[in-house]
Design a protein around this motif. Sequence first.
Motif, PDB file in Angstrom:
ATOM      1  N   ALA A  78       0.826  -1.203   0.000  1.00  0.00           N
ATOM      2  CA  ALA A  78       0.000   0.000   0.000  1.00  0.00           C
ATOM      3  C   ALA A  78       0.863   1.257   0.000  1.00  0.00           C
ATOM      4  CB  ALA A  78      -0.935  -0.007   1.210  1.00  0.00           C
ATOM      5  N   ALA A  79       1.976   1.235   0.722  1.00  0.00           N
ATOM      6  CA  ALA A  79       2.869   2.392   0.744  1.00  0.00           C
ATOM      7  C   ALA A  79       3.461   2.633  -0.642  1.00  0.00           C
ATOM      8  CB  ALA A  79       3.969   2.170   1.770  1.00  0.00           C
ATOM      9  N   LEU A  80       3.872   1.575  -1.311  1.00  0.00           N
ATOM     10  CA  LEU A  80       4.392   1.721  -2.668  1.00  0.00           C
ATOM     11  C   LEU A  80       3.305   2.220  -3.611  1.00  0.00           C
ATOM     12  CD1 LEU A  80       6.443   1.437  -4.915  1.00  0.00           C
ATOM     13  CD2 LEU A  80       6.035  -1.040  -4.909  1.00  0.00           C
ATOM     14  N   ASP A  81       2.090   1.706  -3.473  1.00  0.00           N
ATOM     15  CA  ASP A  81       0.991   2.162  -4.318  1.00  0.00           C
ATOM     16  C   ASP A  81       0.759   3.668  -4.156  1.00  0.00           C
ATOM     17  OD1 ASP A  81       0.559  -0.372  -5.341  1.00  0.00           O
ATOM     18  OD2 ASP A  81      -1.009  -0.862  -3.886  1.00  0.00           O
ATOM     19  N   ARG A  82       0.807   4.162  -2.919  1.00  0.00           N
ATOM     20  CA  ARG A  82       0.626   5.601  -2.693  1.00  0.00           C
ATOM     21  C   ARG A  82       1.731   6.406  -3.367  1.00  0.00           C
ATOM     22  NH1 ARG A  82      -0.711   3.864   2.593  1.00  0.00           N
ATOM     23  NH2 ARG A  82       1.421   4.316   3.285  1.00  0.00           N
ATOM     24  N   PHE A  83       2.948   5.929  -3.249  1.00  0.00           N
ATOM     25  CA  PHE A  83       4.080   6.616  -3.869  1.00  0.00           C
ATOM     26  C   PHE A  83       3.908   6.672  -5.381  1.00  0.00           C
ATOM     27  CE2 PHE A  83       8.362   6.083  -5.803  1.00  0.00           C
ATOM     28  CZ  PHE A  83       8.918   7.311  -5.431  1.00  0.00           C
ATOM     29  N   LEU A  84       3.511   5.568  -5.986  1.00  0.00           N
ATOM     30  CA  LEU A  84       3.330   5.535  -7.432  1.00  0.00           C
ATOM     31  C   LEU A  84       2.224   6.483  -7.878  1.00  0.00           C
ATOM     32  CD1 LEU A  84       3.609   1.680  -8.066  1.00  0.00           C
ATOM     33  CD2 LEU A  84       5.352   3.417  -8.509  1.00  0.00           C
ATOM     34  N   ALA A  85       1.199   6.640  -7.058  1.00  0.00           N
ATOM     35  CA  ALA A  85       0.063   7.475  -7.438  1.00  0.00           C
ATOM     36  C   ALA A  85       0.303   8.957  -7.186  1.00  0.00           C
ATOM     37  CB  ALA A  85      -1.183   7.025  -6.668  1.00  0.00           C
TER      38      ALA A  85
END
Length: 247
Positions: A78-85
């Motif tokens: 989820a942390a990586l997903d936020r960064f990508l978005a």
Amino acid sequence: MAGPSQQDQVRGLVVIVSLHFADIGVRNVRAVLRERPRPGSTPGLRYAQTTLTGAIASGPPVLHPGRAALLAAWEDDAALDRFLAEDPLPRRLAGGWQVRLQPLRISGSWPAMPVETDPGAARDAEDGPVVVLTLGQLRLRRALPFLRANSRAAGRAAADPSLIASVALARPPRFVGTFSLWQSTSAMCHYAYGTDRPAHREAVREHAAKPFHHEAAFLRCRPYGAQGTLDGHEPMAAAARAAEGSR
């Protein structure tokens, strides 16, 4: 392939590692090197390094001047997903290839990246594609012996048909690393420890006797969640095809 389970993430047994490679031009590579994310200001980020890239091959280092890489460790997907978005840096790298990695085993230590591995994951993993990351903070006075030993081992790796994709990583003056994707864990172990392929074992022995690095770690990971292409191919698909062909 699915990532680590939600239960593992809640227990804190797993740190997600991500790698991003993109051909963006020399000027943009310099910008990416300046834009390294910081754990204190990026939610869920534990470690990040932006690097130059090169080829894993015998001989002197061969730089890929227009390609940048981002290596990062996260609390969870989820942390990586936020960064990508939300972050502009992944948008700079969006035209390349990214892969998520579940750490299975670490040898050595890398205090800046507090990797936690699930003791059961390495035992339970199938003999499928595996990624190996090497990380080092170079002792500058040992640079020439390191390059000689690395050249021998890298040349042997590059010639191995089980090596699907590989990239050398560097952020002068001290950070050096490698990314390699192998067809299977057994093939990778044969390269690293096989009696008929001594180059890697010799490099390990030389490092143990007189270390090349102030800090060094070898991280074995299960790759999943890959997107995009590297050198015109999707490496995970190539690894699956290679594994199927070897059966």
